[in-house]
Design an enzyme around this catalytic site. Structure first.
Site, PDB file in Angstrom:
ATOM      1  N   GLY A 198       0.849  -1.055  -0.223  1.00 21.31           N
ATOM      2  CA  GLY A 198      -0.079   0.000   0.142  1.00 21.31           C
ATOM      3  C   GLY A 198       0.938   1.041   0.001  1.00 21.31           C
ATOM      4  O   GLY A 198       1.944   1.224  -0.657  1.00 21.31           O
ATOM      5  N   SER A 215       5.897  -5.197  -0.879  1.00 18.06           N
ATOM      6  CA  SER A 215       5.593  -3.874  -1.367  1.00 18.06           C
ATOM      7  C   SER A 215       6.294  -2.999  -0.119  1.00 18.06           C
ATOM      8  O   SER A 215       7.329  -2.987   0.012  1.00 18.06           O
ATOM      9  CB  SER A 215       4.336  -3.679  -1.897  1.00 18.06           C
ATOM     10  OG  SER A 215       4.466  -2.497  -2.668  1.00 18.06           O
ATOM     11  N   ALA A 216       5.153  -2.227   0.259  1.00 12.90           N
ATOM     12  CA  ALA A 216       5.442  -1.264   1.343  1.00 12.90           C
ATOM     13  C   ALA A 216       6.057  -2.085   2.629  1.00 12.90           C
ATOM     14  O   ALA A 216       6.862  -1.490   3.270  1.00 12.90           O
ATOM     15  CB  ALA A 216       4.295  -0.390   1.532  1.00 12.90           C
ATOM     16  N   HIS A 223       8.832  -3.236  -6.796  1.00 15.17           N
ATOM     17  CA  HIS A 223       8.237  -3.154  -8.028  1.00 15.17           C
ATOM     18  C   HIS A 223       9.025  -2.643  -8.736  1.00 15.17           C
ATOM     19  O   HIS A 223       8.785  -1.741  -9.624  1.00 15.17           O
ATOM     20  CB  HIS A 223       6.989  -2.174  -7.887  1.00 15.17           C
ATOM     21  CG  HIS A 223       6.107  -2.368  -6.898  1.00 15.17           C
ATOM     22  ND1 HIS A 223       4.934  -3.352  -7.330  1.00 15.17           N
ATOM     23  CD2 HIS A 223       5.746  -1.906  -5.670  1.00 15.17           C
ATOM     24  CE1 HIS A 223       4.218  -3.566  -6.076  1.00 15.17           C
ATOM     25  NE2 HIS A 223       4.411  -2.597  -5.438  1.00 15.17           N
ATOM     26  N   GLU A 258       8.755  -7.425 -10.137  1.00 14.39           N
ATOM     27  CA  GLU A 258       7.457  -7.910  -9.780  1.00 14.39           C
ATOM     28  C   GLU A 258       7.821  -9.491  -9.620  1.00 14.39           C
ATOM     29  O   GLU A 258       8.384 -10.234 -10.619  1.00 14.39           O
ATOM     30  CB  GLU A 258       6.436  -7.671 -10.915  1.00 14.39           C
ATOM     31  CG  GLU A 258       6.505  -6.182 -11.186  1.00 14.39           C
ATOM     32  CD  GLU A 258       5.394  -5.344 -10.066  1.00 14.39           C
ATOM     33  OE1 GLU A 258       5.337  -6.012  -8.899  1.00 14.39           O
ATOM     34  OE2 GLU A 258       5.361  -4.156 -10.163  1.00 14.39           O
TER      35      GLU A 258
END
Lengths: 241, 241
Positions: free
Chosen positions: A88, A121-122, A158, A193
């Site tokens: 997020g 991710s985050a 990413h 990814e």
């Protein structure tokens, strides 16, 4: 210490959250006899915390409880069998970890109790020394840059080297080169990814669902692509495979 | 007050810096009998300050001096006929403006002496109340979010709604929606490549070299595309055309 540092949650065309890492995660859950996990959802600004926890429960076959239900978030971490940290907005996530007093509890759980940490991710960004290599917009009015520092090198999740035609903003490679110019003693591991780093005890391994390599950015050094972690030998205190 | 807030410096396929805004900039220079400008290059991390100043001098036909040569940067701003603020890394630029004590001198020059301010990309970001809508990586170890606030609404430069296939990071629209969810009382003006906002006295005008509109993002409101600034009427103290 056991860390799963994932570039992203869902792969393009895949419906299942963490689907591309499911095999490794289920193996870890079985090896450790894990039956439940605490979910840290703070990076999600516009999603439903409980729905995401339910998705994770389905994928992993264990009970997953979002930490926002806990009376004491620190106590929830202290009791956790496994910690899942969602993607997020990295700025929001890091601020909430600090504001809710979770930095030290998570560090102690992971380092002292050997609780596995799974971040995508985050959730991968905050596992590194700072969030200076996030791709996210700094939406908050106050910010904290230092993060959990579970993994000792900055990661850029990413990672992508493609470029949108006509867009004149910096490419990712330019952004990372700027980071390295400003911080010449640091390195950045760029994860595409569908790829992850897995720390298990003293071992560090790399996996890519698409059989692509990762890159290492460092000031004054040529940026190359690697298929295994031996390139990180001088940067981390782990045995690199 | 006269502001030129440009989304970007060079358009794809155009060799000349600020080429797409040259007609308006030359008209301003002629109207005000401007012969020189002070160039603020701090956003440039990997480029040559003087070379960029030379490029600007060629485009605009005036003497352009980079502020890093000034013994007192604040005094250079106090004497400036025109201020040019380069694109690059917004975090670096904003930090240097604060560290070099230039925030108040630039505000006073622009507001009290009516010195025209021309900023592109990062130079456009810092003209707004804060740099929370930058696209750049937070490469510095310390950060300041508040910026010059010459224009009263957040701007997102290099706005693009295209998407790289397979990339699972947030799209720009998602990032801006997150900003608005966290800051529900604020709006963001999204400027595409080759477009600018021009404040001249009490007038606010919009120009796009590619005849594309700009967007306004606001929490709970539909995001629409506009061809003129009448959509900003309730957000700014200017006469909107």
């Amino acid at each position: 210490m056991e860390l799963f540092l994932l570039s992203n949650g869902k792969l393009s065309g895949e419906a299942e959250l963490l689907g591309y890492a499911k095999r490794q995660l289920l193996a870890m859950i079985e090896r450790r006899n894990i039956t439940s996990a605490v979910f840290v959802p703070y990076a999600m600004i516009r999603g439903d915390y409980d729905q995401r926890a339910g998705e994770l429960s389905q994928t992993l076959g264990i009970k997953v409880t979002s930490i926002h239900h806990a009376e004491s978030p620190a106590e929830a971490i202290a009791q956790a069998e496994c910690i899942l940290v969602s993607g997020g907005n990295t700025w929001m996530l890091n601020q909430m970890l600090h504001e809710n007093g979770l930095i030290v509890p998570i560090q102690r759980a992971v380092r002292e109790r050997e609780v596995p940490y799974v971040g995508w991710s985050a959730g991968c960004n905050v596992a590194t020394p700072s969030i200076r290599t996030t791709n996210d917009m700094p939406v908050r009015n106050s910010v904290v840059l230092p993060a959990l520092g579970l993994f000792p090198v900055q990661i850029n999740p990413h990672y992508i080297d493609a470029h949108i035609s006509g867009h004149m903003g910096e490419t990712r490679d330019e952004r990372l080169a700027e980071f390295c110019a400003v911080n010449p003693s640091e390195s950045v591991v760029a994860l595409r990814e569908g790829s992850l780093l897995h720390v298990c005890g003293n071992d560090l391994r790399y996996f890519s669902a698409r059989e692509q390599g990762f890159k290492v950015f460092r000031h004054g050094a040529e940026t190359r692509e690697y298929q295994d972690t031996s390139a990180l030998r001088s940067l981390v205190p782990f045995t690199c495979h």
